[in-house]
Design an enzyme around this catalytic site. Sequence first.
Site, PDB file in Angstrom:
ATOM      1  N   GLU A  75     -10.831 -15.251  31.525  1.00 60.70           N
ATOM      2  CA  GLU A  75     -12.085 -15.365  32.279  1.00 60.70           C
ATOM      3  C   GLU A  75     -12.442 -14.049  32.976  1.00 60.70           C
ATOM      4  O   GLU A  75     -11.560 -13.288  33.372  1.00 60.70           O
ATOM      5  CB  GLU A  75     -11.959 -16.468  33.345  1.00 60.70           C
ATOM      6  CG  GLU A  75     -11.664 -17.854  32.778  1.00 60.70           C
ATOM      7  CD  GLU A  75     -12.862 -18.471  32.047  1.00 60.70           C
ATOM      8  OE1 GLU A  75     -13.976 -17.930  32.185  1.00 60.70           O
ATOM      9  OE2 GLU A  75     -12.668 -19.470  31.336  1.00 60.70           O
ATOM     10  N   CYS A 138     -10.121 -25.549  38.046  1.00 65.63           N
ATOM     11  CA  CYS A 138      -9.635 -24.246  37.569  1.00 65.63           C
ATOM     12  C   CYS A 138     -10.343 -23.119  38.302  1.00 65.63           C
ATOM     13  O   CYS A 138      -9.707 -22.196  38.824  1.00 65.63           O
ATOM     14  CB  CYS A 138      -9.845 -24.104  36.065  1.00 65.63           C
ATOM     15  SG  CYS A 138      -8.745 -25.151  35.103  1.00 65.63           S
ATOM     16  N   HIS A 160      -8.252 -19.760  30.076  1.00 65.40           N
ATOM     17  CA  HIS A 160      -8.495 -21.141  29.648  1.00 65.40           C
ATOM     18  C   HIS A 160      -8.010 -21.327  28.212  1.00 65.40           C
ATOM     19  O   HIS A 160      -8.213 -20.455  27.360  1.00 65.40           O
ATOM     20  CB  HIS A 160      -9.999 -21.478  29.723  1.00 65.40           C
ATOM     21  CG  HIS A 160     -10.370 -22.220  30.974  1.00 65.40           C
ATOM     22  ND1 HIS A 160     -11.319 -21.766  31.864  1.00 65.40           N
ATOM     23  CD2 HIS A 160      -9.923 -23.408  31.478  1.00 65.40           C
ATOM     24  CE1 HIS A 160     -11.436 -22.645  32.851  1.00 65.40           C
ATOM     25  NE2 HIS A 160     -10.600 -23.644  32.650  1.00 65.40           N
TER      26      HIS A 160
END
Length: 196
Positions: A75, A138, A160
């Site tokens: 991310e 998350c 992820h």
Amino acid sequence: MKKILLSAFEPFGREKINPAWEAVRRMDGEGIGKILLPVEYLRAGKMLIAEIRRFEPDIVIMTGQAGGRDAITPETRAVNSRNAKAPDSAGRLCLGEEINAGGEAELPATLDPSALAEAISAEGIPARVSLSAGAFVCNDVFYQALSFLNGTGVKADFIHLPWCSEQAPGHPGEFSLPAETMAIALEAAVRAARES
Ligand code: PCA
């Protein structure tokens, strides 16, 4: 050897396992710490921060399930928002509230997500950078960790993971990877993070 703390989550919703923990629990080696977190707003982040204080890592790599994605996705940023249609595992529903009232709208990953994605791709495993970690637990943990680590020099990112093979029968037609492959991907990310 740089110390790395890896976090993952318990299964949530209808799932019996979480690919993140399936991958993280397979990780081993010198300087590796692991923590399993509940899928709960606020509490999961507090637990991770307590473990960061105790373990004193140089690098933190958080992981979580993103069922339906067709690659492993480091991310780029966390956003200051809790906003998801489903409640967390404690039954708390958040439909748009700030994690830190008045805090930064978004915080960038401090480990380079492109370097992680490239290292994973180099193993022949599908990987690409993601622009959104969502606004569920998350992202909540990611935002809390980045806030806590701001100014410490400890680098962090969130990765992820797609469904793992054991979950695939419940999600026909969707992409999945064996947990062993995800562990290889995390090993590649750990190596890249230590070199950065
Ligand atoms: N995935 C969820 C929370 C826990 C997990 O593994 C998310 O993407 O927010």
